[in-house]
Design an enzyme around this catalytic site. Structure first.
Site, mmCIF file in Angstrom:
data_model
loop_
_atom_site.group_PDB
_atom_site.id
_atom_site.type_symbol
_atom_site.label_atom_id
_atom_site.label_comp_id
_atom_site.label_asym_id
_atom_site.label_seq_id
_atom_site.Cartn_x
_atom_site.Cartn_y
_atom_site.Cartn_z
ATOM 1 N N ASN A 1 -10.109 5.456 1.820
ATOM 2 C CA ASN A 1 -9.160 5.236 0.726
ATOM 3 C C ASN A 1 -9.216 6.432 -0.217
ATOM 4 O OD1 ASN A 1 -7.588 2.737 0.745
ATOM 5 N ND2 ASN A 1 -9.567 1.688 0.835
ATOM 6 N N ASN B 1 -5.201 3.980 7.849
ATOM 7 C CA ASN B 1 -5.212 3.359 6.520
ATOM 8 C C ASN B 1 -4.618 4.346 5.518
ATOM 9 O OD1 ASN B 1 -5.876 0.899 5.058
ATOM 10 N ND2 ASN B 1 -7.408 2.099 3.962
ATOM 11 N N ASP C 1 -9.927 1.664 -4.195
ATOM 12 C CA ASP C 1 -8.824 1.709 -3.235
ATOM 13 C C ASP C 1 -8.077 3.014 -3.463
ATOM 14 O OD1 ASP C 1 -6.677 0.927 -1.409
ATOM 15 O OD2 ASP C 1 -7.368 -1.119 -1.682
ATOM 16 N N GLU D 1 0.831 -1.204 0.000
ATOM 17 C CA GLU D 1 0.000 0.000 0.000
ATOM 18 C C GLU D 1 0.867 1.257 0.000
ATOM 19 O OE1 GLU D 1 -2.545 1.667 -0.274
ATOM 20 O OE2 GLU D 1 -4.361 0.486 0.055
ATOM 21 N N ARG E 1 -7.125 1.692 13.460
ATOM 22 C CA ARG E 1 -5.778 1.781 12.899
ATOM 23 C C ARG E 1 -5.809 2.752 11.732
ATOM 24 N NH1 ARG E 1 -4.943 -0.265 7.900
ATOM 25 N NH2 ARG E 1 -6.302 -1.901 7.091
#
Length: 291
Positions: A156, A101, A204, A15, A99
């Protein structure tokens, strides 16, 4: 198209690609593998993190930021890969069990970071998402945190229009990319749907080219969608991986497109690789963190 795997490394969940123009270096992460990686020339360097890491972004001060489960940290790039020297810059999200991203810097070098319910186990396994507990935050050069959005599922895509007036931001749980106007006080307008669901996977990470088109990686879709400024599909770019996760324009002319990817049940030979290809027009440059 002739795709190339830029290294032999295969991520469990690649990522966050970032192209650092001054160093001509590619930064990315393996979230599930807890690795921050950098490619300079033919040399791959990696730093093993103590927690899941979602982004790895160089700073104007010469070190780099890593976004870990417990906060945003500075990483001393001179430290050894097996013993990274980390210092806490800030904690962005007080919600237990969340968390980070997606994370990118805007043109002013401020870090924007989206958080979500943690969906990765200690062994890298996928965990179910049962709540929309995520948020979007902005971190200034001094480490000051400004909350912007809450109630997010899977944040995202973080890209801005050339004039800086519009943010394109996806929530993958909605299979939708939204657009927000940036207000004069630094906050965001109400969202508008910019690109709704598409049969080729979920949205994404993304990058923007110089024409203002968004190149969006499609999780489980084996492709990128090039989206026009009105959100319509201009082009489908087929990929040799099942789960592309994000992309960035790099190279000395910003015409090399790099794509990160994740492992998948299909277990293809390139799943988890960073791919590259030459494209016909340049993208917009990445901005280092201003601190």
């Amino acid at each position: 198209m002739a795709w190339t795997a830029v290294t032999q490394h295969r991520a469990r969940l690649g990522e966050g690609p970032f192209w650092d123009g001054p160093r001509q270096a590619l930064y990315w992460v393996d979230i599930a593998g807890k690795q921050a990686l950098r490619l300079m020339g033919d040399t791959v360097e990696s730093w093993q993190m103590p927690e899941h890491v979602s982004a790895f972004i160089p700073c104007v001060s010469g070190d780099a930021l890593v976004t870990l489960s417990s906060g945003v940290y500075r990483l001393d790039l001179k430290s050894a890969g097996h013993a990274p020297r980390l210092s806490l810059l800030c904690q962005v999200d007080p919600q237990p069990g969340n968390r980070p991203n997606e994370a990118r810097c805007d043109a002013q070098g401020q870090l924007w970071i989206g958080t979500m319910q943690n969906n990765i186990g200690e062994q890298g396994q996928e965990l179910p998402i049962g709540r929309r507990s995520g948020g979007l935050f902005r971190v200034g050069a001094d480490g000051q945190v400004t909350p912007l959005l809450n109630g997010l599922g899977i944040p995202n895509t973080l890209v801005w229009s050339a004039d800086g007036d519009t943010l394109y931001f996806a929530d993958s749980l909605d299979a939708t990319i939204y657009q927000y106007a940036l207000m004069t006080d630094g906050y965001l307008s109400a969202p508008e749907v910019w690109r709704g669901p598409h049969p080729r996977g979920g949205p994404d990470g993304s990058a923007m080219d110089v024409q203002g088109y968004v190149w969006n990686a499609r999780w489980d879709g084996s492709c990128l969608l090039r989206l026009a400024p009105d959100g319509q599909v201009d082009r489908v770019i087929e990929l040799p991986v099942s789960r592309p996760t994000s992309c960035v324009f790099g190279g000395d002319d910003l015409r090399t497109l790099y794509i990160t990817s994740a492992a998948s049940p299909a277990n293809g030979p390139l799943d988890g690789a960073v791919l590259s290809i030459r494209v016909d027009l340049p993208g917009t440059p990445c901005t280092r963190f201003a601190g």
